[in-house]
Design an enzyme around this catalytic site. Structure first.
Site, short mmCIF file in Angstrom:
data_model
loop_
_atom_site.label_atom_id
_atom_site.label_comp_id
_atom_site.label_asym_id
_atom_site.label_seq_id
_atom_site.Cartn_x
_atom_site.Cartn_y
_atom_site.Cartn_z
N ASP A 115 38.48 46.92 43.81
CA ASP A 115 37.16 47.50 43.51
C ASP A 115 36.40 47.71 44.81
OD1 ASP A 115 34.84 44.84 43.14
OD2 ASP A 115 36.71 44.83 44.20
N PHE A 156 42.06 43.16 41.64
CA PHE A 156 41.65 44.49 41.20
C PHE A 156 40.88 45.18 42.33
CE2 PHE A 156 43.12 42.62 37.53
CZ PHE A 156 42.35 41.56 37.08
N ASP A 196 40.82 36.74 42.16
CA ASP A 196 39.93 37.91 42.08
C ASP A 196 38.62 37.55 41.40
OD1 ASP A 196 38.90 40.19 40.20
OD2 ASP A 196 39.81 41.15 41.93
N1 LIG Z 1 37.76 42.98 41.53
C1 LIG Z 1 36.99 42.97 40.44
N2 LIG Z 1 36.16 44.00 40.24
C2 LIG Z 1 35.40 43.95 39.12
C3 LIG Z 1 35.42 42.92 38.20
C4 LIG Z 1 34.47 43.25 37.20
C5 LIG Z 1 34.10 42.49 35.98
N3 LIG Z 1 34.87 41.29 35.81
C6 LIG Z 1 34.22 40.16 35.26
C7 LIG Z 1 34.53 40.09 33.85
C8 LIG Z 1 35.27 39.00 33.56
C9 LIG Z 1 35.54 38.21 34.72
O1 LIG Z 1 35.17 36.88 34.51
C10 LIG Z 1 34.72 38.84 35.81
O2 LIG Z 1 33.60 38.06 36.05
C11 LIG Z 1 33.91 44.46 37.55
N4 LIG Z 1 34.49 44.84 38.70
C12 LIG Z 1 34.22 46.00 39.54
O3 LIG Z 1 33.15 45.65 40.42
C13 LIG Z 1 32.36 46.83 40.67
C14 LIG Z 1 31.04 46.59 40.01
O4 LIG Z 1 30.29 45.88 40.89
P1 LIG Z 1 28.69 45.90 40.67
O5 LIG Z 1 28.24 47.32 41.02
O6 LIG Z 1 28.22 44.86 41.63
O7 LIG Z 1 28.44 45.55 39.21
C15 LIG Z 1 33.05 47.98 39.97
O8 LIG Z 1 34.01 48.54 40.81
C16 LIG Z 1 33.73 47.25 38.82
O9 LIG Z 1 34.82 47.97 38.33
C17 LIG Z 1 36.32 41.84 38.45
O10 LIG Z 1 36.44 40.84 37.69
N5 LIG Z 1 37.08 41.91 39.57
#
Ligand SMILES: Nc1nc2c(c(CN[C@H]3C=C[C@H](O)[C@@H]3O)cn2[C@@H]2O[C@H](COP(=O)(O)O)[C@@H](O)[C@H]2O)c(=O)[nH]1
Length: 348
Positions: free
Chosen positions: A250, A248, A323
């Protein structure tokens, strides 16, 4: 590979009257993976962001069989910070969370967990809180309350508009039920990704790069990945083509790949990010960061497959499991890592 079951003519599955053309398109064309196919040419010609082969090799060297098994375990999905009840309300919850799952960085203390835990608490307080007819009337103040944040959250009015869009879309096509939308995808992850992007414009995460349309579909894909993870690949979370999803795109994972030496930025881009200068949405630099991140994780996955080919007990992780590993790592280390790029957007 078994193609998705094609809806029979006049199939009356709940929530809609006729077979959905996109189900046919994806069941006929599972290879029509627009994220994979459109990000590759960007990575091949990028001038601001580079994928380093040596970085890929070094990263895969460190992955043991034990680590591999950790990545593919159902526990890899973090259920602590989510509402998970193995029923349709979990799907409604995930669609709401992923409609808001973007751009936390302008608020120093605001992280993804506030969002997932805030919406979880709202639902536990009032099980009708995320009903489509309530989402249709959502306003900025309602979003701030959902996130239990003491002041306005970044892009608060936009977040409210995106929830209204979800409420209206669900009401007009699936009787208000996100679970009915998942069922309509016939067990295909790519079909569900397309369905979400077609129904809700806010999920239509794409850009025009040197005249070519590039699809990232980050929140559409993360929604499918979250349904898969929350239901541990069973029931509503069973997708025969889950391995077709990409990581994803991000703003957290690119930082992790840079620290691993997998991604390298041009000096000019690095300086901008260090100065915390905003990188405009849709700019060449932004699209190259996101597309190269997607392609780099695909290359990591290919290198893992090559390393463990023929190893007894080795299971190849899906891109979304890589990811989750990289994202959780980035969250843990964010205080020690260099700054992430800052793009004001509703896409990620
Ligand atoms: N690539 C990727 N991006 C992810 C996630 C998640 C939530 N996933 C969790 C839920 C279930 C799973 O077990 C994961 O642990 C949020 N984001 C993105 O990160 C950024 C937020 O960052 P910060 O400001 O530091 O909180 C924001 O763009 C948000 O959209 C992911 O999984 N993959």
């Amino acid at each position: 590979m078994q193609a998705a079951p094609r809806p029979l003519a006049g199939d009356k599955s709940p929530g809609h009257s006729a077979p959905l053309p996109w189900t046919l398109m994806n069941s006929l064309e599972p290879a029509l993976n627009i994220v994979k196919t459109s990000t590759k040419p960007v990575a091949e010609t990028a001038q601001h962001v580079f994928i380093e082969k040596e970085g890929i090799t070094a990263a895969v060297e460190k992955i043991t069989l034990e680590k591999l098994n950790e990545l593919v375990s159902p526990k890899a999905y973090n259920t602590e910070i989510h509402y998970v009840d193995d029923g349709p309300l979990t799907v409604q919850y995930l669609l709401v969370v992923d409609a808001l799952n973007f751009c936390f960085w302008p608020e120093e203390e605001l992280e993804y967990e506030q969002l997932s835990l805030g919406v979880k608490a709202a639902l536990e307080e009032d099980p009708t809180a995320l009903d489509a007819e309530n989402l249709m009337w959502m306003d900025g103040e309602g979003v701030r309350r959902l996130l239990r944040w003491p002041r306005d959250v970044p892009l608060q009015e936009e977040r409210a508009r995106l929830l209204r869009e979800v409420g209206a879309g669900l009401m007009s096509h699936f009787g208000g039920s996100a679970a009915a939308m998942v069922e309509a995808a016939g067990g295909s992850a790519l079909t569900l990704m397309q369905l979400v992007a077609q129904l809700f414009p806010g999920f239509r995460d794409h850009a025009i790069y040197k005249g070519q349309q590039v699809f990232l579909y980050k929140r559409a894909q993360i929604f499918v990945g979250d349904v898969y993870g929350a239901f541990r690949g069973q029931g509503l979370g069973m997708f025969w083509d889950i391995d077709q999803l990409t990581m994803f795109a991000d703003y957290r994972v690119p930082v992790v790949l840079r620290t691993m030496g997998v991604l390298r930025y041009s000096q000019q881009l690095e300086d901008k990010i260090q100065r915390r200068e905003q990188i405009p949405a849709g700019s060449e630099e932004e699209v190259e960061i996101r597309a190269c991140t997607v392609v780099a994780v695909e290359q990591l996955r290919e290198a893992i497959a090559a390393k463990f080919l023929g190893t007894a007990g080795a299971q190849l992780p899906h891109a979304i499991q890589l990811d989750w590993w990289l994202w959780e790592l980035g969250e843990r280390e964010r205080k020690n890592h260099p700054p992430h790029h800052r793009t004001l957007t509703v896409y990620y």
